[in-house]
Write an enzyme that holds these catalytic residues in place. Structure first.
Site, PDB file in Angstrom:
ATOM      1  N   LYS A   9      53.028  27.703  20.775  1.00  0.00           N
ATOM      2  CA  LYS A   9      53.712  28.273  21.949  1.00  0.00           C
ATOM      3  C   LYS A   9      55.159  28.683  21.625  1.00  0.00           C
ATOM      4  O   LYS A   9      55.693  28.316  20.570  1.00  0.00           O
ATOM      5  CB  LYS A   9      53.699  27.244  23.082  1.00  0.00           C
ATOM      6  CG  LYS A   9      52.291  26.870  23.596  1.00  0.00           C
ATOM      7  CD  LYS A   9      52.428  26.022  24.864  1.00  0.00           C
ATOM      8  CE  LYS A   9      51.171  25.246  25.195  1.00  0.00           C
ATOM      9  NZ  LYS A   9      51.348  24.341  26.347  1.00  0.00           N
ATOM     10  N   ASN A 156      55.319  21.462  25.249  1.00  0.00           N
ATOM     11  CA  ASN A 156      54.552  20.577  24.364  1.00  0.00           C
ATOM     12  C   ASN A 156      53.994  21.297  23.145  1.00  0.00           C
ATOM     13  O   ASN A 156      53.009  20.902  22.557  1.00  0.00           O
ATOM     14  CB  ASN A 156      53.469  19.822  25.145  1.00  0.00           C
ATOM     15  CG  ASN A 156      52.467  20.745  25.772  1.00  0.00           C
ATOM     16  OD1 ASN A 156      52.541  21.967  25.604  1.00  0.00           O
ATOM     17  ND2 ASN A 156      51.502  20.201  26.487  1.00  0.00           N
ATOM     18  N   HIS A 159      48.929  24.715  22.364  1.00  0.00           N
ATOM     19  CA  HIS A 159      47.731  24.591  23.195  1.00  0.00           C
ATOM     20  C   HIS A 159      46.569  24.367  22.252  1.00  0.00           C
ATOM     21  O   HIS A 159      46.516  24.969  21.173  1.00  0.00           O
ATOM     22  CB  HIS A 159      47.492  25.877  23.992  1.00  0.00           C
ATOM     23  CG  HIS A 159      46.075  25.976  24.480  1.00  0.00           C
ATOM     24  ND1 HIS A 159      45.649  25.339  25.611  1.00  0.00           N
ATOM     25  CD2 HIS A 159      44.987  26.576  23.941  1.00  0.00           C
ATOM     26  CE1 HIS A 159      44.340  25.561  25.756  1.00  0.00           C
ATOM     27  NE2 HIS A 159      43.924  26.299  24.764  1.00  0.00           N
TER      28      HIS A 159
HETATM   29  P1  ATP Z   1      46.601  22.404  26.401  1.00  0.00           P
HETATM   30  O1  ATP Z   1      45.514  22.943  27.289  1.00  0.00           O
HETATM   31  O2  ATP Z   1      47.875  23.240  26.435  1.00  0.00           O
HETATM   32  O3  ATP Z   1      46.168  22.068  25.021  1.00  0.00           O
HETATM   33  P2  ATP Z   1      46.214  19.896  27.636  1.00  0.00           P
HETATM   34  O4  ATP Z   1      44.768  20.226  27.637  1.00  0.00           O
HETATM   35  O5  ATP Z   1      46.651  18.647  26.937  1.00  0.00           O
HETATM   36  O6  ATP Z   1      47.085  21.037  27.020  1.00  0.00           O
HETATM   37  P3  ATP Z   1      46.262  20.718  30.410  1.00  0.00           P
HETATM   38  O7  ATP Z   1      46.027  19.732  31.480  1.00  0.00           O
HETATM   39  O8  ATP Z   1      45.196  21.686  30.031  1.00  0.00           O
HETATM   40  O9  ATP Z   1      46.767  19.904  29.124  1.00  0.00           O
HETATM   41  O10 ATP Z   1      47.580  21.500  30.783  1.00  0.00           O
HETATM   42  C1  ATP Z   1      47.864  22.767  30.218  1.00  0.00           C
HETATM   43  C2  ATP Z   1      49.343  22.907  29.961  1.00  0.00           C
HETATM   44  O11 ATP Z   1      50.040  22.828  31.210  1.00  0.00           O
HETATM   45  C3  ATP Z   1      49.966  21.781  29.162  1.00  0.00           C
HETATM   46  O12 ATP Z   1      49.869  22.005  27.774  1.00  0.00           O
HETATM   47  C4  ATP Z   1      51.408  21.810  29.608  1.00  0.00           C
HETATM   48  O13 ATP Z   1      52.146  22.792  28.893  1.00  0.00           O
HETATM   49  C5  ATP Z   1      51.301  22.259  31.048  1.00  0.00           C
HETATM   50  N1  ATP Z   1      51.391  21.146  31.988  1.00  0.00           N
HETATM   51  C6  ATP Z   1      50.436  20.239  32.262  1.00  0.00           C
HETATM   52  N2  ATP Z   1      50.843  19.354  33.188  1.00  0.00           N
HETATM   53  C7  ATP Z   1      52.106  19.724  33.503  1.00  0.00           C
HETATM   54  C8  ATP Z   1      53.114  19.226  34.398  1.00  0.00           C
HETATM   55  N3  ATP Z   1      52.906  18.165  35.142  1.00  0.00           N
HETATM   56  N4  ATP Z   1      54.292  19.841  34.469  1.00  0.00           N
HETATM   57  C9  ATP Z   1      54.534  20.922  33.715  1.00  0.00           C
HETATM   58  N5  ATP Z   1      53.649  21.447  32.865  1.00  0.00           N
HETATM   59  C10 ATP Z   1      52.456  20.861  32.749  1.00  0.00           C
HETATM   60 MG    MG Z   2      43.922  22.043  28.416  1.00  0.00          MG
END
Ligand code: ATP
Ligand code: MG
Length: 193
Positions: A9, A156, A159
């Protein structure tokens, strides 16, 4: 054998840790079968973070609520609601804005159990809770409460596709079949004899 999509990202590119992240994947033996640098168009970003995928939107909302609860923070105060779906939709709009704001590096990695292995290397979504040794745990300390005060997604770094269904959809979304390559790696030679 599985293929999985990784997006490095904007925060990771801007911090100059792209190489370190890729090295971690290479070290375990994952094979890079696709790679491209791209400023994602809004339409593509919206397909990647689909508003109509209930499981994804509500899942993000619930993860946020759990994190707030643990920290004793009132979601209504920061986000104006405690409805997981509404929270998820708000996060989705921040995610699209962020992912389209600056170049990213899209990768397709291949290997046995690639999806699970990549998630393990990535670490938990919320960097402040990600284990040391993982990409998110080693390179970031962001949290939802901290990010949400500024109305932005958690930084973070990467993705990674969450499961087989997501991986198949996401690889096809970001790459054409012609953009994926096949070649033999040393790991394959050692593990298939
Ligand atoms: P990714 O899909 O990015 O690998 P993940 O599967 O661990 O991450 P998801 O629940 O799919 O997490 O969330 C997608 C993305 O949304 C996260 O990577 C993060 O950047 C963002 N995100 C998730 N929760 C929050 C939150 N509470 N506040 C801000 N951003 C969030
Ligand atoms: Mg995810």
């Amino acid at each position: 054998m599985e293929k999985s999509l990784v997006l490095i990202k904007p925060d990771a590119l801007q911090r100059g840790i792209t190489g370190d992240i890729i090295t971690r994947f290479e070290k375990v033996g994952l094979k890079i079968v696709g790679a491209k640098m791209i400023v994602a168009p809004e339409e593509l970003a919206n397909k990647h973070y689909p508003k109509d995928r209930e499981e994804f939107i509500v899942g993000m909302g619930n993860k946020t609520l759990e994190n707030y609860k643990e920290q004793g923070i009132d979601p209504v105060e920061i986000l104006g609601t405690d409805d997981p779906k509404k929270i998820g939709l708000e996060l989705q709009s921040w995610l699209v804005e962020f992912i389209t704001s600056s170049p990213i590096l899209a990768l397709v990695l291949e290997g046995p159990h690639a999806i699970e292995v990549i998630r393990k290397l990535a670490g938990f979504t919320l960097p402040s809770k990600a284990e040391p040794g993982t990409i998110r745990g080693d390179y970031s300390f962001d949290s939802s409460s901290y990010a949400n005060i500024s109305k932005r997604p958690i930084r973070n770094l990467i993705h990674a596709s969450g499961n087989l269904e997501e991986a198949e959809f996401e690889v096809g979304l970001w790459f054409t079949p012609q953009e994926l390559f096949d070649y033999e790696t040393i790991h394959q030679r050692h593990m298939t004899v």
